[in-house]
Design an enzyme around this catalytic site. Structure first.
Site, PDB file in Angstrom:
ATOM      1  N   SER A  87       8.150  -4.092  -8.757  1.00  0.00           N
ATOM      2  CA  SER A  87       6.874  -3.707  -8.156  1.00  0.00           C
ATOM      3  C   SER A  87       7.162  -2.659  -7.062  1.00  0.00           C
ATOM      4  CB  SER A  87       6.209  -4.949  -7.540  1.00  0.00           C
ATOM      5  OG  SER A  87       5.055  -4.570  -6.846  1.00  0.00           O
ATOM      6  N   SER A  91       7.726  -6.296 -16.462  1.00  0.00           N
ATOM      7  CA  SER A  91       8.467  -6.760 -17.658  1.00  0.00           C
ATOM      8  C   SER A  91       9.936  -7.033 -17.324  1.00  0.00           C
ATOM      9  CB  SER A  91       8.319  -5.766 -18.810  1.00  0.00           C
ATOM     10  OG  SER A  91       8.463  -4.428 -18.412  1.00  0.00           O
TER      11      SER A  91
HETATM   12  N1  LIG Z   1       4.989 -12.650  -8.305  1.00  0.00           N
HETATM   13  C1  LIG Z   1       4.800 -11.376  -8.646  1.00  0.00           C
HETATM   14  N2  LIG Z   1       5.838 -10.658  -9.172  1.00  0.00           N
HETATM   15  C2  LIG Z   1       5.616  -9.377  -9.547  1.00  0.00           C
HETATM   16  N3  LIG Z   1       4.433  -8.713  -9.426  1.00  0.00           N
HETATM   17  C3  LIG Z   1       3.384  -9.390  -8.907  1.00  0.00           C
HETATM   18  C4  LIG Z   1       3.526 -10.734  -8.498  1.00  0.00           C
HETATM   19  N4  LIG Z   1       2.321 -11.168  -8.031  1.00  0.00           N
HETATM   20  C5  LIG Z   1       1.470 -10.149  -8.131  1.00  0.00           C
HETATM   21  N5  LIG Z   1       2.097  -9.080  -8.656  1.00  0.00           N
HETATM   22  C6  LIG Z   1       1.385  -7.838  -8.981  1.00  0.00           C
HETATM   23  O1  LIG Z   1       1.216  -7.833 -10.388  1.00  0.00           O
HETATM   24  C7  LIG Z   1       1.785  -6.679 -10.967  1.00  0.00           C
HETATM   25  C8  LIG Z   1       2.808  -7.052 -12.043  1.00  0.00           C
HETATM   26  O2  LIG Z   1       2.161  -7.485 -13.191  1.00  0.00           O
HETATM   27  P1  LIG Z   1       2.877  -7.282 -14.575  1.00  0.00           P
HETATM   28  O3  LIG Z   1       1.896  -7.710 -15.604  1.00  0.00           O
HETATM   29  O4  LIG Z   1       3.422  -5.905 -14.656  1.00  0.00           O
HETATM   30  O5  LIG Z   1       4.082  -8.326 -14.478  1.00  0.00           O
HETATM   31  S1  LIG Z   1       5.025  -8.871 -15.634  1.00  0.00           S
HETATM   32  O6  LIG Z   1       5.347  -7.734 -16.509  1.00  0.00           O
HETATM   33  O7  LIG Z   1       4.298  -9.902 -16.373  1.00  0.00           O
HETATM   34  O8  LIG Z   1       6.206  -9.415 -14.971  1.00  0.00           O
HETATM   35  C9  LIG Z   1       2.514  -5.922  -9.893  1.00  0.00           C
HETATM   36  O9  LIG Z   1       2.108  -4.586 -10.071  1.00  0.00           O
HETATM   37  P2  LIG Z   1       3.072  -3.355  -9.741  1.00  0.00           P
HETATM   38  O10 LIG Z   1       3.252  -3.396  -8.252  1.00  0.00           O
HETATM   39  O11 LIG Z   1       2.284  -2.168 -10.207  1.00  0.00           O
HETATM   40  O12 LIG Z   1       4.348  -3.510 -10.497  1.00  0.00           O
HETATM   41  C10 LIG Z   1       2.050  -6.546  -8.588  1.00  0.00           C
HETATM   42  O13 LIG Z   1       1.048  -5.749  -8.012  1.00  0.00           O
HETATM   43  N1  LIG Z   2      10.385   9.598  -7.549  1.00  0.00           N
HETATM   44  C1  LIG Z   2       9.335   8.788  -7.410  1.00  0.00           C
HETATM   45  N2  LIG Z   2       8.699   8.331  -8.516  1.00  0.00           N
HETATM   46  C2  LIG Z   2       7.637   7.496  -8.398  1.00  0.00           C
HETATM   47  N3  LIG Z   2       7.120   7.063  -7.222  1.00  0.00           N
HETATM   48  C3  LIG Z   2       7.715   7.475  -6.082  1.00  0.00           C
HETATM   49  C4  LIG Z   2       8.840   8.337  -6.135  1.00  0.00           C
HETATM   50  N4  LIG Z   2       9.232   8.589  -4.868  1.00  0.00           N
HETATM   51  C5  LIG Z   2       8.372   7.904  -4.074  1.00  0.00           C
HETATM   52  N5  LIG Z   2       7.441   7.244  -4.786  1.00  0.00           N
HETATM   53  C6  LIG Z   2       6.341   6.417  -4.205  1.00  0.00           C
HETATM   54  O1  LIG Z   2       6.579   5.053  -4.563  1.00  0.00           O
HETATM   55  C7  LIG Z   2       5.355   4.341  -4.724  1.00  0.00           C
HETATM   56  C8  LIG Z   2       5.356   3.699  -6.103  1.00  0.00           C
HETATM   57  O2  LIG Z   2       4.190   2.908  -6.269  1.00  0.00           O
HETATM   58  P1  LIG Z   2       3.630   2.528  -7.691  1.00  0.00           P
HETATM   59  O3  LIG Z   2       3.620   3.717  -8.559  1.00  0.00           O
HETATM   60  O4  LIG Z   2       2.346   1.791  -7.475  1.00  0.00           O
HETATM   61  O5  LIG Z   2       4.782   1.539  -8.212  1.00  0.00           O
HETATM   62  P2  LIG Z   2       4.680   0.415  -9.359  1.00  0.00           P
HETATM   63  O6  LIG Z   2       3.616   0.814 -10.318  1.00  0.00           O
HETATM   64  O7  LIG Z   2       6.056   0.396  -9.970  1.00  0.00           O
HETATM   65  O8  LIG Z   2       4.368  -0.862  -8.637  1.00  0.00           O
HETATM   66  C9  LIG Z   2       4.230   5.352  -4.572  1.00  0.00           C
HETATM   67  O9  LIG Z   2       3.716   5.255  -3.255  1.00  0.00           O
HETATM   68  C10 LIG Z   2       4.944   6.709  -4.765  1.00  0.00           C
HETATM   69  O10 LIG Z   2       4.319   7.750  -4.046  1.00  0.00           O
END
Ligand SMILES: Nc1ncnc2c1ncn2[C@@H]1O[C@H](COP(=O)(O)OS(=O)(=O)O)[C@@H](OP(=O)(O)O)[C@H]1O
Ligand SMILES: Nc1ncnc2c1ncn2[C@@H]1O[C@H](COP(=O)(O)OP(=O)(O)O)[C@@H](O)[C@H]1O
Length: 199
Positions: free
Chosen positions: A34, A106
């Site tokens: 995340s 994932s």
């Molecule tokens: N416990 C925990 N661990 C990881 N992530 C968490 C959790 N709780 C909430 N979130 C939020 O949910 C987003 C991840 O959901 P996903 O469906 O991508 O997760 S997974 O693939 O089933 O592991 C993830 O989104 P991203 O930050 O965009 O990766 C988080 O915002």
């Molecule tokens: N090279 C890069 N590629 C992607 N995001 C970056 C990079 N460098 C800095 N960032 C910053 O990291 C953060 C990533 O957040 P996000 O895209 O929501 O991550 P995720 O979807 O994996 O949770 C954003 O604030 C983005 O501006």
């Protein structure tokens, strides 16, 4: 479960749809912690592809979990089911001729292997958004790491749940010290080559 169903063969094939679209269709899967940059990169990539006339759609973690998968938690079995359903949706979209982008943590190798078995190796591009936990925590885009460290969130990937890094991804993007622009360019160069491989 034994179901008395017979698979229906479509008269219009994936290849027919690809020829009509003028490009191959496949699933681009972003995996990483995340805050690693999955959504940022998937969305910017989609904009660039869209500009070039490619049919695209983006499936994003938070949106899917608020809709079709709102019954699922972050326990390992529910993550497995989350990924399986998304892979099935992705498979339908790819069959429909759409370049589909998916951004999901994932974290388990087995679950990502299952995507390949659903969609087929040729239709799957795995992009490992490799950002260190330290950097993700520094970004803490949604404040989740702070909450996890305070014990307010269970099963937080990287903190209290594992992340199994891909061993041989199609692409690895190390974002700690790389600009967003150069990350997107690296992915675009790879994807443009793949788009040309029309069946
Ligand atoms: N416990 C925990 N661990 C990881 N992530 C968490 C959790 N709780 C909430 N979130 C939020 O949910 C987003 C991840 O959901 P996903 O469906 O991508 O997760 S997974 O693939 O089933 O592991 C993830 O989104 P991203 O930050 O965009 O990766 C988080 O915002
Ligand atoms: N090279 C890069 N590629 C992607 N995001 C970056 C990079 N460098 C800095 N960032 C910053 O990291 C953060 C990533 O957040 P996000 O895209 O929501 O991550 P995720 O979807 O994996 O949770 C954003 O604030 C983005 O501006």
């Amino acid at each position: 479960m034994s179901l008395n169903t017979v698979r229906h063969e479509y008269k219009i094939s994936k290849a027919d749809r690809e020829r009509r679209a003028g490009h191959k269709s496949f699933l681009i899967w972003f995996t990483g912690l995340s805050g690693s940059g999955k959504s940022t990169l998937a969305n910017l990539l989609e904009i660039e592809l869209h500009k070039k006339g490619v049919s695209t759609f983006c499936l994003d973690g938070d949106n899917i979990r608020q809709g079709i998968n709102k019954d699922l938690s972050f326990e390992p079995d529910d993550r497995k089911e989350n990924i399986r359903r998304i892979a099935e949706i992705g498979n339908l979209m790819v069959e429909a001729g759409v370049v589909t982008l998916a951004a999901f943590v994932s974290p388990y190798i087995k679950d990502r292997e299952n995507i390949k078995s659903i969609i087929g190796n040729d239709n799957f591009v795995e992009i490992y958004v490799n950002t260190s936990l330290e950097e993700c925590e520094r970004r803490d885009v949604k404040g989740l790491y702070k909450k996890a460290r305070a014990g307010e969130i269970e099963n937080m990937t990287g903190v209290s749940a594992p992340y199994e890094a891909p061993i041989n991804p199609d692409l690895e993007i190390i974002t700690d010290n790389q600009s967003i622009e150069s990350s997107v360019k690296k992915i675009l160069d790879y994807i443009f080559q793949k788009l040309k491989q029309i069946t």
